[in-house]
Design a protein around this motif. Structure first.
Motif, PDB file in Angstrom:
ATOM      1  N   PHE A 159       0.825  -1.198   0.000  1.00 35.76           N
ATOM      2  CA  PHE A 159       0.000   0.000   0.000  1.00 35.76           C
ATOM      3  C   PHE A 159       0.864   1.255   0.000  1.00 35.76           C
ATOM      4  N   THR A 160       1.944   1.230   0.765  1.00 39.14           N
ATOM      5  CA  THR A 160       2.857   2.373   0.794  1.00 39.14           C
ATOM      6  C   THR A 160       3.473   2.608  -0.576  1.00 39.14           C
ATOM      7  N   ASN A 161       3.851   1.515  -1.233  1.00 37.62           N
ATOM      8  CA  ASN A 161       4.410   1.623  -2.580  1.00 37.62           C
ATOM      9  C   ASN A 161       3.397   2.222  -3.547  1.00 37.62           C
ATOM     10  N   TRP A 162       2.136   1.791  -3.413  1.00 43.63           N
ATOM     11  CA  TRP A 162       1.084   2.327  -4.277  1.00 43.63           C
ATOM     12  C   TRP A 162       0.901   3.822  -4.056  1.00 43.63           C
ATOM     13  N   LYS A 163       0.879   4.243  -2.793  1.00 44.72           N
ATOM     14  CA  LYS A 163       0.702   5.668  -2.495  1.00 44.72           C
ATOM     15  C   LYS A 163       1.867   6.489  -3.024  1.00 44.72           C
ATOM     16  N   ASN A 164       3.077   5.938  -2.951  1.00 47.03           N
ATOM     17  CA  ASN A 164       4.248   6.649  -3.485  1.00 47.03           C
ATOM     18  C   ASN A 164       4.132   6.828  -4.996  1.00 47.03           C
ATOM     19  N   ARG A 165       3.684   5.759  -5.666  1.00 47.87           N
ATOM     20  CA  ARG A 165       3.547   5.850  -7.125  1.00 47.87           C
ATOM     21  C   ARG A 165       2.405   6.803  -7.502  1.00 47.87           C
ATOM     22  N   GLU A 166       1.355   6.838  -6.692  1.00 48.30           N
ATOM     23  CA  GLU A 166       0.279   7.807  -6.916  1.00 48.30           C
ATOM     24  C   GLU A 166       0.827   9.237  -6.856  1.00 48.30           C
ATOM     25  N   GLU A 167       1.654   9.482  -5.872  1.00 45.56           N
ATOM     26  CA  GLU A 167       2.221  10.825  -5.697  1.00 45.56           C
ATOM     27  C   GLU A 167       3.083  11.208  -6.898  1.00 45.56           C
ATOM     28  N   ILE A 168       3.863  10.246  -7.390  1.00 45.81           N
ATOM     29  CA  ILE A 168       4.714  10.519  -8.551  1.00 45.81           C
ATOM     30  C   ILE A 168       3.855  10.788  -9.782  1.00 45.81           C
ATOM     31  N   ALA A 169       2.830   9.959  -9.994  1.00 40.47           N
ATOM     32  CA  ALA A 169       1.950  10.143 -11.146  1.00 40.47           C
ATOM     33  C   ALA A 169       1.251  11.496 -11.090  1.00 40.47           C
ATOM     34  N   SER A 210      -5.180   6.365 -14.238  1.00 37.93           N
ATOM     35  CA  SER A 210      -5.009   6.011 -15.643  1.00 37.93           C
ATOM     36  C   SER A 210      -3.535   5.971 -16.029  1.00 37.93           C
ATOM     37  N   ILE A 211      -2.751   6.907 -15.516  1.00 36.78           N
ATOM     38  CA  ILE A 211      -1.308   6.910 -15.784  1.00 36.78           C
ATOM     39  C   ILE A 211      -0.657   5.660 -15.206  1.00 36.78           C
ATOM     40  N   LEU A 212      -1.050   5.284 -13.995  1.00 42.15           N
ATOM     41  CA  LEU A 212      -0.477   4.090 -13.362  1.00 42.15           C
ATOM     42  C   LEU A 212      -0.899   2.825 -14.098  1.00 42.15           C
ATOM     43  N   LYS A 213      -2.145   2.757 -14.542  1.00 39.28           N
ATOM     44  CA  LYS A 213      -2.614   1.589 -15.282  1.00 39.28           C
ATOM     45  C   LYS A 213      -1.893   1.462 -16.617  1.00 39.28           C
ATOM     46  N   THR A 214      -1.640   2.586 -17.268  1.00 43.74           N
ATOM     47  CA  THR A 214      -0.922   2.550 -18.545  1.00 43.74           C
ATOM     48  C   THR A 214       0.498   2.036 -18.347  1.00 43.74           C
ATOM     49  N   HIS A 215       1.135   2.444 -17.258  1.00 40.15           N
ATOM     50  CA  HIS A 215       2.473   1.929 -16.953  1.00 40.15           C
ATOM     51  C   HIS A 215       2.432   0.424 -16.702  1.00 40.15           C
ATOM     52  N   ARG A 216       1.426  -0.025 -15.981  1.00 39.98           N
ATOM     53  CA  ARG A 216       1.341  -1.448 -15.664  1.00 39.98           C
ATOM     54  C   ARG A 216       1.051  -2.282 -16.903  1.00 39.98           C
ATOM     55  N   PHE A 217       0.266  -1.713 -17.827  1.00 42.94           N
ATOM     56  CA  PHE A 217      -0.058  -2.447 -19.039  1.00 42.94           C
ATOM     57  C   PHE A 217       1.196  -2.788 -19.841  1.00 42.94           C
ATOM     58  N   ALA A 218       2.235  -1.983 -19.703  1.00 43.10           N
ATOM     59  CA  ALA A 218       3.470  -2.248 -20.437  1.00 43.10           C
ATOM     60  C   ALA A 218       4.039  -3.620 -20.098  1.00 43.10           C
ATOM     61  N   ARG A 219       3.696  -4.143 -18.913  1.00 47.94           N
ATOM     62  CA  ARG A 219       4.181  -5.474 -18.528  1.00 47.94           C
ATOM     63  C   ARG A 219       3.635  -6.553 -19.456  1.00 47.94           C
ATOM     64  N   GLN A 220       2.375  -6.389 -19.875  1.00 48.35           N
ATOM     65  CA  GLN A 220       1.779  -7.373 -20.772  1.00 48.35           C
ATOM     66  C   GLN A 220       2.431  -7.327 -22.149  1.00 48.35           C
ATOM     67  N   ILE A 221       2.903  -6.158 -22.536  1.00 52.10           N
ATOM     68  CA  ILE A 221       3.497  -6.022 -23.862  1.00 52.10           C
ATOM     69  C   ILE A 221       4.980  -6.365 -23.832  1.00 52.10           C
ATOM     70  N   ALA A 222       5.712  -5.740 -22.936  1.00 54.16           N
ATOM     71  CA  ALA A 222       7.165  -5.886 -22.929  1.00 54.16           C
ATOM     72  C   ALA A 222       7.665  -7.023 -22.049  1.00 54.16           C
ATOM     73  N   GLY A 223       6.757  -7.589 -21.243  1.00 52.01           N
ATOM     74  CA  GLY A 223       7.157  -8.716 -20.410  1.00 52.01           C
ATOM     75  C   GLY A 223       7.744  -8.322 -19.077  1.00 52.01           C
ATOM     76  N   GLU A 224       7.795  -7.015 -18.794  1.00 51.78           N
ATOM     77  CA  GLU A 224       8.323  -6.584 -17.504  1.00 51.78           C
ATOM     78  C   GLU A 224       7.633  -5.291 -17.084  1.00 51.78           C
ATOM     79  N   GLU A 225       7.640  -5.045 -15.794  1.00 56.02           N
ATOM     80  CA  GLU A 225       6.967  -3.885 -15.207  1.00 56.02           C
ATOM     81  C   GLU A 225       7.664  -2.596 -15.637  1.00 56.02           C
ATOM     82  N   LEU A 226       6.864  -1.568 -15.875  1.00 56.00           N
ATOM     83  CA  LEU A 226       7.390  -0.235 -16.114  1.00 56.00           C
ATOM     84  C   LEU A 226       6.831   0.670 -15.030  1.00 56.00           C
ATOM     85  N   SER A 227       7.695   1.293 -14.267  1.00 56.53           N
ATOM     86  CA  SER A 227       7.264   2.097 -13.124  1.00 56.53           C
ATOM     87  C   SER A 227       7.370   3.579 -13.436  1.00 56.53           C
TER      88      SER A 227
END
Length: 481
Positions: free
Chosen positions: A8-18, A50-67
């Motif tokens: 949850f802390t990681n999610w909140k940090n990524r929210e702040e960055i987005a 939406s920005i975070l979901k778009t980053h996560r979707f890259a995992r399905q395409i490129a095979g790895e997480e994009l943060s």
């Protein structure tokens, strides 16, 4: 601290960055005509989630997480550069930076990667180009949404007017309401007001004149302050050069048809043959939604493997051309109730391939079945290839095409095992390769291609209009050829 707390802390940090990215993306778009992309998906006017979901979707395409922690430094670097109008893919910047062995800082690497958009070589901001919509049905209203969304800095395409036949009392109010709410594509993102006295719809500050006419030859668009405009005919009433030429009235410079053109009217599939449009060509067609769905992957497969012959079977959502309940129709089967039946019908998509891909020697046949869903279709492309291959090789190839090739805005790729048609409502790609359904045996490949036959096609129309109007800006880093 528990694992859940860590997540949850990681999610909140990524929210702040987005959240911190949003004003940077907006400022680049408004002040410099720069559209920030992430693997071909625009981040302009997108929410934090939406920005975070778009980053996560890259995992399905490129095979790895994009943060967002990876892409933020590239976005920050872009804000320090003197950029001209362009599209910049921070997902591709991050991906290419990973594999770069020069030891450059993010700032230096970014400056080098987008050098064509800076300095003396950058494109200067252009005057906006007027656009008129002739007809305001399913495609017309979606094209209107896209034009309003892309108005951005005010230096691109400007929707100045829509032309419709009079519909009686409160006609303009009803049309504005249909633009505001859509049962499939949801609410309009913004505000819409109606000025009945001046026959005008105001959408996100864009004043759109509503012109009533029964025939295009009645109109003089200069009387409304419209000049050098591109007219998009969404009615499909006229499909040949003679009929579409009726639109070339004072104030109109070019006519774009959102249906297959007949005779010598060029059928254009953006990403495949848009660069063949002659500068003095005044009339062209964007072909059909199905043609746009199958031609890009067909070209990709022919480029890599060679295609000897093929067949496309389209399972297509029903359209307004069909009857809600059984009733008379000029076509034999389309008169039967669309929400209650699967309806075998014809498709011109296979024959239209020859216009978009004249160098393709393979014979392509096609057929279509209309089914009881309101949007999103699937084309099953069965190909005999010039050489044998494997399923893994084909999927790796198409995944890379969707990421780095000049066709990356046309071809998307998904590996989700439980994907169904409604997942692709709102897709901006011409087609989406379903990895899980793909079948390859020797020299035979069967591709399952999803496509939003309304919205994805409308995006292709907009791309063609941007190209002929001169406001289709270059993308950085440049796609691999």
């Amino acid at each position: 601290m528990t694992v859940n707390d860590d997540s949850f802390t990681n999610w909140k940090n990524r929210e702040e960055i987005a959240e911190s990215m949003i004003p940077m993306i907006g400022k680049l778009h408004r002040e410099r005509d720069v559209t920030v992309l992430l693997h071909s998906r625009s981040l302009v006017n997108k929410s934090v989630v939406s920005i975070l979901k778009t980053h996560r979707f890259a995992r399905q395409i490129a095979g790895e997480e994009l943060s967002v922690t990876e892409t933020l430094p590239f976005l920050q670097a872009l804000t320090t550069l003197d950029l001209g109008p362009s599209q910049i893919d921070i997902g591709m910047l991050a991906a290419t930076y990973r594999s770069d062995d020069r030891g450059l800082s993010v700032e230096r690497f970014t400056a080098d990667a987008v050098a064509g958009a800076t300095g003396e070589g950058k494109i200067e901001r252009r005057e906006g180009r007027d656009v008129v919509l002739y007809g305001f049905g399913r495609i017309g209203r979606l094209v209107a949404r896209l034009l309003i969304e892309k108005a951005g800095s005010g230096n691109g395409l400007r929707l100045r007017a829509i032309v419709v036949r009079g519909g009686g009392q409160q006609d303009i109010v009803k049309r504005a309401s249909l633009l505001r709410r859509d049962s499939i594509h949801g609410q309009f993102q913004g505000t819409i007001t109606v000025d009945e006295a001046n026959s005008m719809i105001v959408a996100n500050g864009n004043e759109i004149k509503v012109i009533y006419a029964d025939d295009p030859t009645q109109l003089d668009y200069t009387a409304y302050g419209i000049k050098d405009a591109i007219l998009i005919d969404n009615t499909g009433k006229w499909r040949d050069r003679e009929g579409l030429s009726k639109h070339l009235r004072p104030g109109i410079d070019k006519v774009v048809l959102t249906a297959p053109g007949k005779g010598d009217v060029p059928n254009i599939v953006h990403g495949v043959n848009h660069d063949t449009i002659k500068p003095d060509e005044q009339i062209l067609s964007c072909a059909s939604c199905t043609t746009n769905a199958i031609v890009p992957p067909l070209k990709a497969m022919d480029d890599e493997y060679g295609v000897l012959r093929g067949h496309v079977e389209t399972v297509h959502s029903f359209t307004n051309d069909q009857n809600l309940l059984d009733n008379y129709h000029k076509s034999e089967r389309r008169g039967r109730s669309a929400p209650l039946n699967m309806v075998i019908t014809e498709t011109g998509a296979a024959s239209a391939v020859a216009k978009a891909l004249p160098d393709l020697k393979a014979r392509i046949t096609g057929s279509s079945i209309r089914v009881p869903v309101p949007d999103v279709s699937i084309a099953i492309l069965n190909l005999q290839l010039a050489r044998e291959t494997t399923r893994e090789e084909v999927l790796d190839y198409l995944r890379n095409v969707s990421l780095t090739s000049p066709l990356k805005r046309q071809i998307d790729f998904i590996s989700a095992p439980d994907a169904v048609s409604s997942d692709f409502i709102g897709s901006r790609h011409a087609s989406i390769v379903d990895a899980g359904a793909t079948k390859v045996e020797g020299d035979n490949a069967i591709l399952y291609l999803w496509y939003d036959n309304e919205f994805g096609y409308s995006c292709q129309v907009i791309r063609v209009v941007q190209y002929v109007s001169g406001v289709e800006y270059p993308t950085y880093p440049a796609p691999a050829v």
